[in-house]
Scaffold this active site. Structure first.
Site, PDB file in Angstrom:
ATOM      1  N   ARG A  43     -47.270-121.835 -17.976  1.00  0.00           N
ATOM      2  CA  ARG A  43     -46.750-123.205 -18.073  1.00  0.00           C
ATOM      3  C   ARG A  43     -45.404-123.381 -17.376  1.00  0.00           C
ATOM      4  O   ARG A  43     -45.001-124.505 -17.086  1.00  0.00           O
ATOM      5  CB  ARG A  43     -46.639-123.622 -19.542  1.00  0.00           C
ATOM      6  CG  ARG A  43     -48.026-123.755 -20.157  1.00  0.00           C
ATOM      7  CD  ARG A  43     -48.019-124.469 -21.471  1.00  0.00           C
ATOM      8  NE  ARG A  43     -49.357-124.429 -22.059  1.00  0.00           N
ATOM      9  CZ  ARG A  43     -49.656-124.892 -23.253  1.00  0.00           C
ATOM     10  NH1 ARG A  43     -48.728-125.433 -24.002  1.00  0.00           N
ATOM     11  NH2 ARG A  43     -50.888-124.826 -23.714  1.00  0.00           N
ATOM     12  N   ASP A 151     -42.835-138.525 -32.360  1.00  0.00           N
ATOM     13  CA  ASP A 151     -43.156-137.209 -31.811  1.00  0.00           C
ATOM     14  C   ASP A 151     -41.933-136.699 -31.060  1.00  0.00           C
ATOM     15  O   ASP A 151     -41.120-137.482 -30.560  1.00  0.00           O
ATOM     16  CB  ASP A 151     -44.376-137.271 -30.873  1.00  0.00           C
ATOM     17  CG  ASP A 151     -45.046-135.921 -30.707  1.00  0.00           C
ATOM     18  OD1 ASP A 151     -46.088-135.685 -31.349  1.00  0.00           O
ATOM     19  OD2 ASP A 151     -44.506-135.081 -29.954  1.00  0.00           O
TER      20      ASP A 151
HETATM   21  C1  LIG Z   1     -51.644-131.106 -32.179  1.00  0.00           C
HETATM   22  S1  LIG Z   1     -50.621-132.540 -32.118  1.00  0.00           S
HETATM   23  C2  LIG Z   1     -51.180-133.408 -33.555  1.00  0.00           C
HETATM   24  C3  LIG Z   1     -51.443-134.864 -33.286  1.00  0.00           C
HETATM   25  C4  LIG Z   1     -52.003-135.643 -34.485  1.00  0.00           C
HETATM   26  N1  LIG Z   1     -51.120-135.582 -35.620  1.00  0.00           N
HETATM   27  C5  LIG Z   1     -53.367-135.126 -34.858  1.00  0.00           C
HETATM   28  O1  LIG Z   1     -53.519-134.391 -35.837  1.00  0.00           O
HETATM   29  O2  LIG Z   1     -54.334-135.460 -34.154  1.00  0.00           O
HETATM   30  C6  LIG Z   1     -49.064-131.872 -32.651  1.00  0.00           C
HETATM   31  C7  LIG Z   1     -47.869-132.734 -32.258  1.00  0.00           C
HETATM   32  O3  LIG Z   1     -46.711-132.278 -32.961  1.00  0.00           O
HETATM   33  C8  LIG Z   1     -45.597-132.473 -32.128  1.00  0.00           C
HETATM   34  N2  LIG Z   1     -44.467-131.631 -32.586  1.00  0.00           N
HETATM   35  C9  LIG Z   1     -44.360-130.283 -32.549  1.00  0.00           C
HETATM   36  N3  LIG Z   1     -43.160-129.896 -33.017  1.00  0.00           N
HETATM   37  C10 LIG Z   1     -42.507-131.028 -33.380  1.00  0.00           C
HETATM   38  C11 LIG Z   1     -41.203-131.294 -33.935  1.00  0.00           C
HETATM   39  N4  LIG Z   1     -40.343-130.314 -34.208  1.00  0.00           N
HETATM   40  N5  LIG Z   1     -40.868-132.600 -34.153  1.00  0.00           N
HETATM   41  C12 LIG Z   1     -41.739-133.597 -33.869  1.00  0.00           C
HETATM   42  N6  LIG Z   1     -42.967-133.422 -33.351  1.00  0.00           N
HETATM   43  C13 LIG Z   1     -43.338-132.138 -33.107  1.00  0.00           C
HETATM   44  C14 LIG Z   1     -46.105-132.086 -30.756  1.00  0.00           C
HETATM   45  O4  LIG Z   1     -45.325-132.627 -29.708  1.00  0.00           O
HETATM   46  C15 LIG Z   1     -47.534-132.632 -30.771  1.00  0.00           C
HETATM   47  O5  LIG Z   1     -47.645-133.878 -30.157  1.00  0.00           O
END
Ligand SMILES: C[S@@+](CC[C@H](N)C(=O)[O-])C[C@H]1O[C@@H](n2cnc3c(N)ncnc32)[C@H](O)[C@@H]1O
Length: 281
Positions: A43, A151
């Site tokens: 990445r 997010d």
């Molecule tokens: C796999 S997605 C989940 C999306 C949705 N909640 C679902 O279950 O379909 C995880 C998201 O968590 C966000 N994320 C990870 N660490 C985070 C943090 N410290 N604060 C806010 N968002 C975070 C990532 O950017 C990502 O978009």
């Protein structure tokens, strides 16, 4: 797949990998295991080349020096944004069968409901919540209902706000639902759809790091935090769910991801099964 060892274009020492891991955990809560080294190389290598860094160490120096452009890139590159409309559909069924009718009774005086989708990725989750609300509440325009969608990753927040998706993202949805809540793109946009303005007006998208301070003042009436904390260590999860309990109104619902649990993480929520929890005070 990234090239291994000496076949790689750039040296990627354990020292550089550890510096990146420390940065990622400190800024996102995500813990990268040893097995993620190839993924990280894959990445970042293009960035190292195109940005003229010449080495992973030079890129790490930029991160440590507080270069915001590189820091944002790093965070966006490492987060997993997988999501879909009505993912884990039983949560939306539970919303329409149980949570929404309950809230409509409780809130019939002030008609005000606040919802948080934390870690909303590209917006499919908060739009699915908005659709469920609109389909469940007949006179919804008499209500003051707002969904906060946050997010860490700026790119996904912008995508959610725009509300434009490839048509295949709504392939599994019921025809009636598609007709009612999505606008078909025209001309060059014919393989795209846009969510209806009625849904967009219910949602505020904001960039927010869950590990940082939260600017929100009032309490929420239910929240989703699904598939976000899977890569966080238990201590980070404990602090986070304690803060969720503080910001949720008494007896409200919390929805978490299918592989997640609050067992040994928080005793402030009772499990109702199927990764649905209720605050116990
Ligand atoms: C796999 S997605 C989940 C999306 C949705 N909640 C679902 O279950 O379909 C995880 C998201 O968590 C966000 N994320 C990870 N660490 C985070 C943090 N410290 N604060 C806010 N968002 C975070 C990532 O950017 C990502 O978009």
């Amino acid at each position: 797949m990234a090239a291994e060892g000496k076949d790689r274009e750039f040296d990627f020492t354990d020292d550089s990998f550890n510096r990146i891991r420390e940065f990622v955990t400190e800024h996102t809560g995500i813990v990268l295991s040893d097995g993620k080294k190839d993924m990280v190389y894959g990445r970042l290598s293009k960035r190292i080349r195109k940005g003229g860094f010449g080495s992973f160490d030079a890129f790490c120096d930029a991160l440590d020096a507080g270069d915001e452009e590189q820091q944002d890139f790093m965070i966006n590159a490492i987060t997993t944004n997988l999501t879909s409309f009505f993912r884990e559909n039983h949560h939306f069924e539970y919303l329409s069968d149980t949570v929404i009718p309950e809230l409509m009774k409780q809130k019939r005086q002030h008609k005000r409901i606040r919802i948080w989708s934390a870690g909303c990725s590209t917006g499919e989750e908060p739009y699915s919540i908005a659709i469920t609300l609109r389909e469940s509440i007949a006179n919804i325009d008499d209500w003051d209902i707002k969904i906060l969608a946050t997010d860490l990753d700026a790119n996904v927040v912008a995508h959610g706000k725009a509300g434009i998706y490839r048509k295949d993202r709504i392939d599994g949805l019921d025809e009636q639902r598609v007709k009612r809540w999505f606008r078909q793109g025209k001309g060059e946009q014919s393989d795209m759809v846009k969510v209806s303005p009625q849904l967009q007006q219910m949602i505020t998208f904001k960039r927010l790091n869950l590990l940082h301070q939260w600017p929100m003042k009032g309490q929420f009436d239910f929240m989703f935090c699904r598939n976000v904390v899977i890569y966080f260590d238990k201590d980070t999860q404990r602090v986070l769910f304690d803060r969720y309990a503080d910001i949720l109104a008494p007896q409200t619902h919390l929805f978490i991801g299918h592989s997640e649990t609050l067992y040994k993480v928080s005793d402030r929520f009772d499990s109702l099964g199927k990764t649905i929890y209720r605050k116990n005070s």
